[in-house]
Design a protein around this motif. Structure first.
Motif, PDB file in Angstrom:
ATOM      1  N   SER A  90      -5.594   6.968  -6.359  1.00 10.02           N
ATOM      2  CA  SER A  90      -6.521   7.071  -5.224  1.00 10.02           C
ATOM      3  C   SER A  90      -7.763   7.189  -5.753  1.00 10.02           C
ATOM      4  N   MET A  91      -8.054   8.078  -6.970  1.00  7.10           N
ATOM      5  CA  MET A  91      -9.562   8.229  -7.452  1.00  7.10           C
ATOM      6  C   MET A  91     -10.079   7.025  -7.963  1.00  7.10           C
ATOM      7  N   PHE A  92      -9.302   6.141  -8.486  1.00  5.02           N
ATOM      8  CA  PHE A  92      -9.836   4.863  -9.216  1.00  5.02           C
ATOM      9  C   PHE A  92      -9.434   3.477  -8.541  1.00  5.02           C
ATOM     10  N   ARG A  93      -9.149   3.708  -7.159  1.00 12.91           N
ATOM     11  CA  ARG A  93      -8.555   2.688  -6.505  1.00 12.91           C
ATOM     12  C   ARG A  93      -9.549   1.236  -6.504  1.00 12.91           C
ATOM     13  N   GLU A  94     -10.695   1.562  -6.157  1.00  9.87           N
ATOM     14  CA  GLU A  94     -11.735   0.038  -6.173  1.00  9.87           C
ATOM     15  C   GLU A  94     -11.888  -0.298  -7.653  1.00  9.87           C
ATOM     16  N   LYS A  95     -11.815   0.596  -8.783  1.00 13.33           N
ATOM     17  CA  LYS A  95     -11.783   0.075  -9.820  1.00 13.33           C
ATOM     18  C   LYS A  95     -10.500  -0.677 -10.421  1.00 13.33           C
ATOM     19  N   LEU A  96      -9.495  -0.030 -10.011  1.00 10.34           N
ATOM     20  CA  LEU A  96      -8.166  -0.689 -10.385  1.00 10.34           C
ATOM     21  C   LEU A  96      -7.745  -2.021  -9.662  1.00 10.34           C
ATOM     22  N   GLU A  97      -8.229  -2.306  -8.676  1.00  9.50           N
ATOM     23  CA  GLU A  97      -7.939  -3.364  -7.521  1.00  9.50           C
ATOM     24  C   GLU A  97      -8.092  -4.632  -8.459  1.00  9.50           C
ATOM     25  N   PRO A  98      -9.306  -4.958  -8.986  1.00 10.33           N
ATOM     26  CA  PRO A  98      -9.227  -6.407  -9.872  1.00 10.33           C
ATOM     27  C   PRO A  98      -8.016  -6.534 -11.046  1.00 10.33           C
ATOM     28  N   PHE A  99      -7.509  -5.279 -11.425  1.00 11.87           N
ATOM     29  CA  PHE A  99      -6.618  -5.400 -12.538  1.00 11.87           C
ATOM     30  C   PHE A  99      -5.204  -5.422 -11.900  1.00 11.87           C
ATOM     31  N   TYR A 100      -4.815  -4.687 -10.721  1.00 11.82           N
ATOM     32  CA  TYR A 100      -3.402  -4.541 -10.479  1.00 11.82           C
ATOM     33  C   TYR A 100      -3.486  -4.614  -8.890  1.00 11.82           C
ATOM     34  N   ARG A 101      -2.059  -4.963  -8.565  1.00 13.12           N
ATOM     35  CA  ARG A 101      -1.665  -4.899  -7.106  1.00 13.12           C
ATOM     36  C   ARG A 101      -0.975  -3.847  -6.674  1.00 13.12           C
ATOM     37  N   PHE A 102      -1.136  -3.178  -5.654  1.00 11.58           N
ATOM     38  CA  PHE A 102      -0.909  -1.992  -5.240  1.00 11.58           C
ATOM     39  C   PHE A 102      -1.256  -1.973  -3.612  1.00 11.58           C
ATOM     40  N   LEU A 103      -0.687  -1.194  -2.820  1.00  7.76           N
ATOM     41  CA  LEU A 103      -0.788  -0.979  -1.470  1.00  7.76           C
ATOM     42  C   LEU A 103      -0.855   0.388  -1.167  1.00  7.76           C
ATOM     43  N   LEU A 104      -1.938   1.057  -0.763  1.00  6.58           N
ATOM     44  CA  LEU A 104      -2.228   2.246  -0.243  1.00  6.58           C
ATOM     45  C   LEU A 104      -2.354   2.349   1.048  1.00  6.58           C
ATOM     46  N   PRO A 105      -2.428   3.615   1.787  1.00  3.74           N
ATOM     47  CA  PRO A 105      -3.021   3.677   3.141  1.00  3.74           C
ATOM     48  C   PRO A 105      -4.318   3.541   2.928  1.00  3.74           C
ATOM     49  N   PRO A 106      -5.264   3.569   4.096  1.00  2.00           N
ATOM     50  CA  PRO A 106      -6.675   3.921   3.977  1.00  2.00           C
ATOM     51  C   PRO A 106      -6.896   5.228   3.258  1.00  2.00           C
ATOM     52  N   GLY A 107      -8.202   5.287   2.847  1.00  2.00           N
ATOM     53  CA  GLY A 107      -8.573   6.616   1.918  1.00  2.00           C
ATOM     54  C   GLY A 107      -8.403   7.877   2.708  1.00  2.00           C
ATOM     55  N   GLU A 108      -9.030   7.987   4.058  1.00  2.00           N
ATOM     56  CA  GLU A 108      -8.979   9.366   4.818  1.00  2.00           C
ATOM     57  C   GLU A 108      -7.628   9.550   5.229  1.00  2.00           C
ATOM     58  N   ILE A 109      -6.633   8.703   5.360  1.00  2.00           N
ATOM     59  CA  ILE A 109      -5.324   8.919   5.725  1.00  2.00           C
ATOM     60  C   ILE A 109      -4.586   9.386   4.299  1.00  2.00           C
ATOM     61  N   LEU A 110      -4.756   8.760   3.192  1.00  2.00           N
ATOM     62  CA  LEU A 110      -4.214   9.211   1.988  1.00  2.00           C
ATOM     63  C   LEU A 110      -4.598  10.406   1.652  1.00  2.00           C
ATOM     64  N   GLU A 111      -5.746  10.968   1.976  1.00  2.00           N
ATOM     65  CA  GLU A 111      -6.248  12.324   1.440  1.00  2.00           C
ATOM     66  C   GLU A 111      -5.789  13.319   2.141  1.00  2.00           C
ATOM     67  N   SER A 112      -5.634  13.040   3.460  1.00  2.00           N
ATOM     68  CA  SER A 112      -4.764  13.907   4.605  1.00  2.00           C
ATOM     69  C   SER A 112      -3.452  14.027   4.184  1.00  2.00           C
ATOM     70  N   LEU A 113      -2.740  13.052   3.414  1.00  2.00           N
ATOM     71  CA  LEU A 113      -1.408  13.249   2.975  1.00  2.00           C
ATOM     72  C   LEU A 113      -0.948  13.908   1.714  1.00  2.00           C
ATOM     73  N   MET A 114      -2.123  13.790   0.834  1.00  2.00           N
ATOM     74  CA  MET A 114      -1.768  14.446  -0.523  1.00  2.00           C
ATOM     75  C   MET A 114      -2.141  15.771  -0.226  1.00  2.00           C
ATOM     76  N   SER A 115      -2.935  16.354   0.728  1.00  2.00           N
ATOM     77  CA  SER A 115      -3.639  17.739   0.522  1.00  2.00           C
ATOM     78  C   SER A 115      -2.746  18.409   1.792  1.00  2.00           C
ATOM     79  N   LYS A 116      -2.076  19.449   1.268  1.00  2.00           N
ATOM     80  CA  LYS A 116      -1.091  20.039   2.026  1.00  2.00           C
ATOM     81  C   LYS A 116      -2.085  21.006   3.270  1.00  2.00           C
ATOM     82  N   VAL A 117      -3.140  21.182   2.653  1.00  2.00           N
ATOM     83  CA  VAL A 117      -4.367  21.811   3.500  1.00  2.00           C
ATOM     84  C   VAL A 117      -4.787  20.894   4.687  1.00  2.00           C
ATOM     85  N   ALA A 118      -5.170  19.810   4.228  1.00  2.00           N
ATOM     86  CA  ALA A 118      -5.780  18.748   5.128  1.00  2.00           C
ATOM     87  C   ALA A 118      -4.492  18.097   6.116  1.00  2.00           C
ATOM     88  N   PHE A 119      -3.467  18.219   5.534  1.00  2.00           N
ATOM     89  CA  PHE A 119      -2.176  17.556   6.369  1.00  2.00           C
ATOM     90  C   PHE A 119      -2.233  18.479   7.467  1.00  2.00           C
TER      91      PHE A 119
END
Length: 385
Positions: A90-119
Protein backbone atom coordinates in the motif's frame (compact mmCIF):
# COMPACT_ATOMS: atom_id res chain seq x y z
CA UNK A 1 5.80 -15.43 -13.30
CA UNK A 2 4.27 -15.29 -9.83
CA UNK A 3 6.12 -13.80 -6.85
CA UNK A 4 4.96 -14.56 -3.29
CA UNK A 5 5.99 -12.12 -0.59
CA UNK A 6 5.70 -13.14 3.05
CA UNK A 7 7.39 -12.16 6.29
CA UNK A 8 7.32 -15.66 7.73
CA UNK A 9 6.03 -19.20 7.36
CA UNK A 10 3.77 -20.92 6.66
CA UNK A 11 1.96 -18.15 4.74
CA UNK A 12 4.25 -18.33 1.71
CA UNK A 13 3.93 -22.12 1.51
CA UNK A 14 0.13 -21.85 1.53
CA UNK A 15 0.30 -19.79 -1.66
CA UNK A 16 3.12 -21.78 -3.28
CA UNK A 17 0.98 -24.92 -2.99
CA UNK A 18 -2.21 -23.14 -4.03
CA UNK A 19 -0.62 -21.87 -7.23
CA UNK A 20 1.23 -25.16 -7.72
CA UNK A 21 -2.07 -27.04 -7.79
CA UNK A 22 -2.94 -24.94 -10.86
CA UNK A 23 0.40 -25.69 -12.54
CA UNK A 24 1.89 -22.28 -11.67
CA UNK A 25 5.36 -22.20 -10.14
CA UNK A 26 6.35 -19.19 -8.07
CA UNK A 27 9.35 -17.34 -6.68
CA UNK A 28 9.34 -16.79 -2.91
CA UNK A 29 10.43 -13.63 -1.11
CA UNK A 30 10.60 -14.32 2.62
CA UNK A 31 12.07 -12.74 5.75
CA UNK A 32 13.10 -16.22 6.93
CA UNK A 33 16.05 -17.97 5.34
CA UNK A 34 14.62 -21.31 6.53
CA UNK A 35 11.09 -20.70 5.22
CA UNK A 36 9.57 -24.08 4.34
CA UNK A 37 8.20 -22.61 1.10
CA UNK A 38 11.74 -22.61 -0.32
CA UNK A 39 11.73 -26.42 -0.16
CA UNK A 40 8.54 -26.84 -2.15
CA UNK A 41 8.80 -28.42 -5.58
CA UNK A 42 6.54 -25.61 -6.80
CA UNK A 43 9.04 -22.89 -5.78
CA UNK A 44 11.33 -21.41 -8.40
CA UNK A 45 14.95 -20.53 -7.83
CA UNK A 46 16.57 -18.29 -6.80
CA UNK A 47 15.08 -17.54 -3.42
CA UNK A 48 15.16 -13.98 -2.12
CA UNK A 49 15.67 -13.20 1.58
CA UNK A 50 14.14 -9.92 2.75
CA UNK A 51 14.46 -7.93 5.98
CA UNK A 52 11.56 -8.10 8.42
CA UNK A 53 8.45 -6.28 7.20
CA UNK A 54 8.77 -3.24 9.45
CA UNK A 55 8.46 0.38 8.31
CA UNK A 56 12.17 1.10 8.81
CA UNK A 57 13.00 -1.73 6.35
CA UNK A 58 10.48 -0.87 3.62
CA UNK A 59 12.95 1.13 1.53
CA UNK A 60 15.46 -1.72 1.44
CA UNK A 61 12.70 -4.25 0.68
CA UNK A 62 11.56 -2.16 -2.26
CA UNK A 63 15.09 -1.89 -3.66
CA UNK A 64 15.59 -5.67 -3.49
CA UNK A 65 12.32 -6.70 -5.09
CA UNK A 66 12.52 -3.97 -7.76
CA UNK A 67 15.98 -5.24 -8.69
CA UNK A 68 14.62 -8.79 -8.98
CA UNK A 69 11.80 -7.66 -11.29
CA UNK A 70 14.33 -6.14 -13.68
CA UNK A 71 15.84 -9.59 -14.22
CA UNK A 72 12.47 -10.98 -15.41
CA UNK A 73 11.26 -11.06 -19.00
CA UNK A 74 7.89 -9.56 -17.99
CA UNK A 75 6.37 -7.94 -14.92
CA UNK A 76 5.66 -10.69 -12.36
CA UNK A 77 2.34 -10.99 -10.55
CA UNK A 78 2.83 -10.07 -6.87
CA UNK A 79 0.98 -11.93 -4.10
CA UNK A 80 1.23 -10.65 -0.51
CA UNK A 81 0.44 -12.97 2.37
CA UNK A 82 -0.19 -10.83 5.45
CA UNK A 83 -1.01 -7.48 7.04
CA UNK A 84 2.58 -6.21 7.18
CA UNK A 85 3.18 -7.17 3.55
CA UNK A 86 -0.08 -5.48 2.53
CA UNK A 87 0.98 -2.33 4.40
CA UNK A 88 4.24 -2.31 2.43
CA UNK A 89 2.47 -2.74 -0.92
CA UNK A 90 0.00 0.00 0.00
CA UNK A 91 2.74 2.47 0.95
CA UNK A 92 4.88 1.71 -2.12
CA UNK A 93 1.99 1.20 -4.51
CA UNK A 94 3.00 3.77 -7.14
CA UNK A 95 6.67 2.80 -7.03
CA UNK A 96 5.85 -0.91 -7.35
CA UNK A 97 3.48 -0.64 -10.32
CA UNK A 98 6.25 -0.36 -12.99
CA UNK A 99 7.80 -3.58 -11.62
CA UNK A 100 4.87 -5.82 -10.59
CA UNK A 101 1.27 -6.64 -11.42
CA UNK A 102 -1.20 -6.49 -8.51
CA UNK A 103 -4.73 -5.26 -7.90
CA UNK A 104 -5.78 -3.26 -4.84
CA UNK A 105 -8.86 -1.18 -4.06
CA UNK A 106 -8.53 2.62 -4.25
CA UNK A 107 -6.27 4.11 -1.59
CA UNK A 108 -8.96 5.66 0.61
CA UNK A 109 -10.91 2.39 0.67
CA UNK A 110 -7.80 0.33 1.36
CA UNK A 111 -6.83 2.51 4.34
CA UNK A 112 -10.37 2.22 5.75
CA UNK A 113 -10.08 -1.58 5.61
CA UNK A 114 -6.56 -1.84 7.01
CA UNK A 115 -7.22 0.38 10.04
CA UNK A 116 -9.78 -0.99 12.49
CA UNK A 117 -10.25 2.54 13.85
CA UNK A 118 -11.01 3.94 10.38
CA UNK A 119 -13.18 0.92 9.58
CA UNK A 120 -15.72 1.88 12.28
CA UNK A 121 -16.76 5.08 10.51
CA UNK A 122 -16.37 3.51 7.05
CA UNK A 123 -18.68 0.61 7.92
CA UNK A 124 -21.29 3.00 9.28
CA UNK A 125 -21.08 5.16 6.16
CA UNK A 126 -21.43 2.13 3.87
CA UNK A 127 -24.22 0.61 6.02
CA UNK A 128 -22.39 -2.64 6.75
CA UNK A 129 -23.72 -4.84 9.60
CA UNK A 130 -20.96 -4.56 12.20
CA UNK A 131 -20.92 -4.97 15.99
CA UNK A 132 -20.96 -1.70 17.98
CA UNK A 133 -17.40 -0.40 18.31
CA UNK A 134 -15.53 2.72 19.40
CA UNK A 135 -12.04 3.91 18.59
CA UNK A 136 -9.74 5.42 21.20
CA UNK A 137 -6.49 7.32 20.69
CA UNK A 138 -5.22 6.64 24.21
CA UNK A 139 -5.94 4.93 27.52
CA UNK A 140 -6.88 8.29 29.02
CA UNK A 141 -9.69 8.61 26.45
CA UNK A 142 -10.92 5.13 27.38
CA UNK A 143 -10.70 5.95 31.09
CA UNK A 144 -12.93 9.00 30.60
CA UNK A 145 -15.52 6.91 28.75
CA UNK A 146 -15.05 3.63 30.60
CA UNK A 147 -18.43 3.61 32.36
CA UNK A 148 -20.23 3.90 29.01
CA UNK A 149 -18.58 0.79 27.49
CA UNK A 150 -21.03 -2.03 26.82
CA UNK A 151 -20.04 -5.47 28.09
CA UNK A 152 -18.91 -8.01 27.14
CA UNK A 153 -16.31 -6.48 24.82
CA UNK A 154 -13.01 -7.16 23.09
CA UNK A 155 -10.00 -4.88 22.47
CA UNK A 156 -8.26 -4.82 19.09
CA UNK A 157 -5.31 -2.78 17.78
CA UNK A 158 -5.88 -0.32 14.94
CA UNK A 159 -3.46 -2.39 12.86
CA UNK A 160 -2.70 -6.04 13.60
CA UNK A 161 1.04 -5.40 13.41
CA UNK A 162 0.73 -2.92 16.32
CA UNK A 163 0.59 -6.02 18.49
CA UNK A 164 3.46 -7.87 16.79
CA UNK A 165 5.66 -7.47 19.87
CA UNK A 166 9.33 -6.66 19.46
CA UNK A 167 10.45 -7.27 23.06
CA UNK A 168 10.62 -10.67 24.75
CA UNK A 169 8.91 -9.24 27.83
CA UNK A 170 5.82 -8.26 25.82
CA UNK A 171 5.81 -11.61 24.03
CA UNK A 172 5.84 -13.39 27.39
CA UNK A 173 3.15 -11.12 28.82
CA UNK A 174 0.68 -11.14 25.92
CA UNK A 175 1.72 -13.95 23.58
CA UNK A 176 1.00 -13.59 19.88
CA UNK A 177 -1.39 -11.02 18.45
CA UNK A 178 -4.21 -13.57 18.46
CA UNK A 179 -3.42 -14.66 22.02
CA UNK A 180 -3.68 -11.04 23.16
CA UNK A 181 -7.28 -10.85 21.91
CA UNK A 182 -9.67 -11.68 24.73
CA UNK A 183 -13.16 -11.14 26.07
CA UNK A 184 -13.73 -8.65 28.92
CA UNK A 185 -16.71 -8.89 31.27
CA UNK A 186 -15.70 -6.07 33.63
CA UNK A 187 -14.68 -2.46 33.00
CA UNK A 188 -11.81 -2.49 35.54
CA UNK A 189 -10.27 -5.53 33.81
CA UNK A 190 -10.65 -3.81 30.43
CA UNK A 191 -8.95 -0.66 31.66
CA UNK A 192 -6.14 -2.56 33.39
CA UNK A 193 -5.38 -4.51 30.20
CA UNK A 194 -5.32 -1.36 28.05
CA UNK A 195 -2.95 0.33 30.50
CA UNK A 196 -0.47 -2.53 30.07
CA UNK A 197 -0.59 -2.50 26.26
CA UNK A 198 2.03 -0.11 24.78
CA UNK A 199 0.33 2.95 23.30
CA UNK A 200 0.60 3.58 19.56
CA UNK A 201 -0.16 6.62 17.43
CA UNK A 202 -2.90 4.69 15.64
CA UNK A 203 -4.93 3.92 18.79
CA UNK A 204 -7.14 0.91 19.45
CA UNK A 205 -10.74 -0.31 19.21
CA UNK A 206 -13.16 -1.56 21.85
CA UNK A 207 -15.83 -3.68 20.17
CA UNK A 208 -18.88 -5.47 21.52
CA UNK A 209 -18.14 -9.18 21.91
CA UNK A 210 -20.49 -11.58 20.13
CA UNK A 211 -20.99 -14.81 22.01
CA UNK A 212 -21.05 -18.10 20.15
CA UNK A 213 -18.99 -21.21 19.36
CA UNK A 214 -16.21 -21.22 16.79
CA UNK A 215 -18.47 -22.67 14.09
CA UNK A 216 -20.46 -19.44 14.23
CA UNK A 217 -17.42 -17.74 12.63
CA UNK A 218 -17.79 -17.73 8.85
CA UNK A 219 -15.60 -16.26 6.12
CA UNK A 220 -16.30 -15.15 2.56
CA UNK A 221 -13.33 -15.40 0.21
CA UNK A 222 -13.36 -13.76 -3.20
CA UNK A 223 -11.54 -12.07 -6.04
CA UNK A 224 -12.99 -9.00 -7.79
CA UNK A 225 -11.84 -7.36 -11.01
CA UNK A 226 -11.37 -3.63 -11.72
CA UNK A 227 -15.15 -3.21 -12.14
CA UNK A 228 -15.96 -5.06 -8.88
CA UNK A 229 -17.16 -8.13 -10.77
CA UNK A 230 -16.64 -11.26 -8.66
CA UNK A 231 -14.49 -13.77 -10.59
CA UNK A 232 -14.43 -16.42 -7.88
CA UNK A 233 -15.67 -17.03 -4.35
CA UNK A 234 -16.28 -19.62 -1.64
CA UNK A 235 -17.32 -19.74 2.01
CA UNK A 236 -15.59 -21.33 4.99
CA UNK A 237 -16.41 -21.75 8.66
CA UNK A 238 -14.19 -22.43 11.61
CA UNK A 239 -14.32 -25.77 13.38
CA UNK A 240 -11.58 -24.89 15.87
CA UNK A 241 -9.22 -21.93 16.31
CA UNK A 242 -6.08 -21.45 18.35
CA UNK A 243 -6.76 -20.05 20.90
CA UNK A 244 -10.50 -20.83 20.97
CA UNK A 245 -12.94 -18.09 19.90
CA UNK A 246 -10.38 -15.43 18.92
CA UNK A 247 -7.50 -17.40 17.41
CA UNK A 248 -5.83 -18.38 14.17
CA UNK A 249 -6.76 -21.22 11.86
CA UNK A 250 -6.65 -24.67 13.42
CA UNK A 251 -9.36 -26.60 11.56
CA UNK A 252 -11.92 -25.24 9.11
CA UNK A 253 -14.20 -26.39 6.29
CA UNK A 254 -16.07 -25.15 3.25
CA UNK A 255 -19.83 -24.72 3.23
CA UNK A 256 -22.56 -23.13 1.14
CA UNK A 257 -24.95 -20.34 2.10
CA UNK A 258 -26.42 -18.58 -0.91
CA UNK A 259 -27.76 -15.67 1.11
CA UNK A 260 -24.44 -14.97 2.85
CA UNK A 261 -22.47 -15.27 -0.39
CA UNK A 262 -24.88 -12.93 -2.16
CA UNK A 263 -24.76 -10.37 0.65
CA UNK A 264 -20.96 -10.52 0.70
CA UNK A 265 -20.73 -9.76 -3.01
CA UNK A 266 -23.27 -6.94 -2.62
CA UNK A 267 -21.30 -5.40 0.30
CA UNK A 268 -18.04 -5.51 -1.67
CA UNK A 269 -19.58 -4.06 -4.80
CA UNK A 270 -21.15 -1.34 -2.63
CA UNK A 271 -17.69 -0.22 -1.52
CA UNK A 272 -16.24 -0.59 -5.06
CA UNK A 273 -13.83 -3.31 -3.96
CA UNK A 274 -11.24 -4.81 -6.31
CA UNK A 275 -8.64 -7.49 -5.74
CA UNK A 276 -8.50 -10.42 -3.34
CA UNK A 277 -10.55 -10.32 -0.14
CA UNK A 278 -11.69 -12.15 2.97
CA UNK A 279 -14.66 -11.03 5.07
CA UNK A 280 -14.80 -12.38 8.61
CA UNK A 281 -18.31 -12.83 10.02
CA UNK A 282 -19.76 -14.02 13.28
CA UNK A 283 -23.37 -15.06 13.68
CA UNK A 284 -25.15 -12.78 16.15
CA UNK A 285 -27.96 -14.87 17.62
CA UNK A 286 -29.64 -11.88 19.27
CA UNK A 287 -29.74 -9.88 16.02
CA UNK A 288 -30.31 -12.99 13.87
CA UNK A 289 -27.70 -11.97 11.31
CA UNK A 290 -24.03 -12.36 10.41
CA UNK A 291 -22.04 -9.36 11.65
CA UNK A 292 -18.97 -8.21 9.73
CA UNK A 293 -15.91 -8.34 11.98
CA UNK A 294 -13.25 -7.43 9.44
CA UNK A 295 -12.53 -7.13 5.71
CA UNK A 296 -9.00 -8.24 4.80
CA UNK A 297 -7.62 -7.39 1.33
CA UNK A 298 -4.72 -9.84 1.15
CA UNK A 299 -4.03 -13.50 0.33
CA UNK A 300 -4.85 -16.12 2.96
CA UNK A 301 -4.16 -19.69 4.12
CA UNK A 302 -7.83 -20.46 3.40
CA UNK A 303 -7.10 -20.09 -0.32
CA UNK A 304 -5.38 -23.47 -0.13
CA UNK A 305 -8.63 -24.96 1.18
CA UNK A 306 -10.55 -23.27 -1.63
CA UNK A 307 -8.21 -24.78 -4.20
CA UNK A 308 -8.81 -28.25 -2.78
CA UNK A 309 -12.56 -27.63 -2.86
CA UNK A 310 -12.61 -26.32 -6.43
CA UNK A 311 -12.09 -22.51 -6.44
CA UNK A 312 -8.44 -21.44 -6.70
CA UNK A 313 -8.50 -17.70 -5.99
CA UNK A 314 -4.72 -17.28 -6.23
CA UNK A 315 -4.73 -18.82 -9.73
CA UNK A 316 -7.74 -16.69 -10.73
CA UNK A 317 -5.89 -13.55 -9.55
CA UNK A 318 -2.71 -14.60 -11.36
CA UNK A 319 -4.44 -15.22 -14.68
CA UNK A 320 -6.60 -12.11 -14.47
CA UNK A 321 -3.62 -9.88 -13.71
CA UNK A 322 -1.75 -11.48 -16.62
CA UNK A 323 -4.57 -10.27 -18.87
CA UNK A 324 -6.05 -13.71 -19.53
CA UNK A 325 -9.78 -14.25 -19.80
CA UNK A 326 -11.19 -15.69 -16.57
CA UNK A 327 -14.68 -17.14 -16.29
CA UNK A 328 -16.31 -16.66 -12.86
CA UNK A 329 -15.84 -19.70 -10.60
CA UNK A 330 -18.20 -20.32 -7.68
CA UNK A 331 -18.70 -24.12 -7.80
CA UNK A 332 -16.95 -25.96 -5.00
CA UNK A 333 -17.48 -28.95 -2.73
CA UNK A 334 -19.04 -28.73 0.73
CA UNK A 335 -17.36 -29.94 3.94
CA UNK A 336 -13.84 -29.99 2.50
CA UNK A 337 -11.63 -29.61 5.56
CA UNK A 338 -8.19 -28.10 6.16
CA UNK A 339 -6.26 -29.02 9.32
CA UNK A 340 -3.28 -27.15 10.76
CA UNK A 341 -2.37 -30.04 13.05
CA UNK A 342 0.16 -28.36 15.37
CA UNK A 343 -2.19 -25.42 15.97
CA UNK A 344 -5.15 -27.74 16.40
CA UNK A 345 -3.43 -29.89 19.02
CA UNK A 346 -2.48 -26.77 20.99
CA UNK A 347 -6.05 -25.47 20.72
CA UNK A 348 -7.47 -28.71 22.07
CA UNK A 349 -4.97 -29.23 24.88
CA UNK A 350 -4.84 -25.65 26.18
CA UNK A 351 -8.39 -24.61 25.38
CA UNK A 352 -11.14 -26.98 24.30
CA UNK A 353 -10.07 -29.73 26.70
CA UNK A 354 -10.48 -27.31 29.60
CA UNK A 355 -13.73 -25.63 28.52
CA UNK A 356 -15.14 -29.05 27.49
CA UNK A 357 -16.37 -27.75 24.17
CA UNK A 358 -14.59 -30.77 22.66
CA UNK A 359 -14.25 -33.96 24.69
CA UNK A 360 -11.35 -36.31 24.03
CA UNK A 361 -13.71 -38.66 22.17
CA UNK A 362 -15.34 -36.00 20.01
CA UNK A 363 -11.97 -34.45 19.21
CA UNK A 364 -10.39 -37.75 18.12
CA UNK A 365 -13.49 -38.58 16.10
CA UNK A 366 -13.19 -35.25 14.27
CA UNK A 367 -9.55 -35.96 13.42
CA UNK A 368 -10.55 -39.26 11.82
CA UNK A 369 -12.61 -37.48 9.13
CA UNK A 370 -11.09 -37.04 5.69
CA UNK A 371 -9.23 -33.74 5.43
CA UNK A 372 -6.33 -31.92 3.85
CA UNK A 373 -3.34 -30.72 5.86
CA UNK A 374 -1.95 -27.21 5.85
CA UNK A 375 1.67 -28.38 5.93
CA UNK A 376 1.83 -32.04 4.88
CA UNK A 377 1.16 -32.89 1.24
CA UNK A 378 2.25 -36.29 -0.11
CA UNK A 379 2.65 -34.71 -3.54
CA UNK A 380 5.08 -32.11 -2.12
CA UNK A 381 6.60 -33.65 1.03
CA UNK A 382 9.90 -31.77 1.45
CA UNK A 383 8.50 -28.74 3.36
CA UNK A 384 7.13 -31.17 5.95
CA UNK A 385 10.43 -32.99 6.41
Amino acid sequence: MAVIMCGGEPGAFDLVRTLGKAGIRSTVFSSRSDDIAFRSKYARRPKLILPEFRAENYGEIFQRIAAFSQTCEERPVLLYAGDSELMFVSMFREKLEPFYRFLLPPGEILESLMSKVAFIQFAQKMNLPVPPARGFASVSELQAANQTIDLPCIVKPAYNQDWFWQSEALKRRFGTYKQALRRFDSRPALLEFCKEIPETRSGFVVQSYIDGPDNSIACFHGYFDEHSVCLGSFLTREIRTNPPCTGDLACCETFHDGDLAGLSIEYLQRIRFQGVVKIDYKWDEAAREHKVLEIEPHYQAWHLLGAYAGVNLAAIAYRHQKGERVEPQTEYSDNTQLLYLSNDLKAYWHGYRKNREWTCGSYLKSLAKKKHFRIFDSADPMPFV
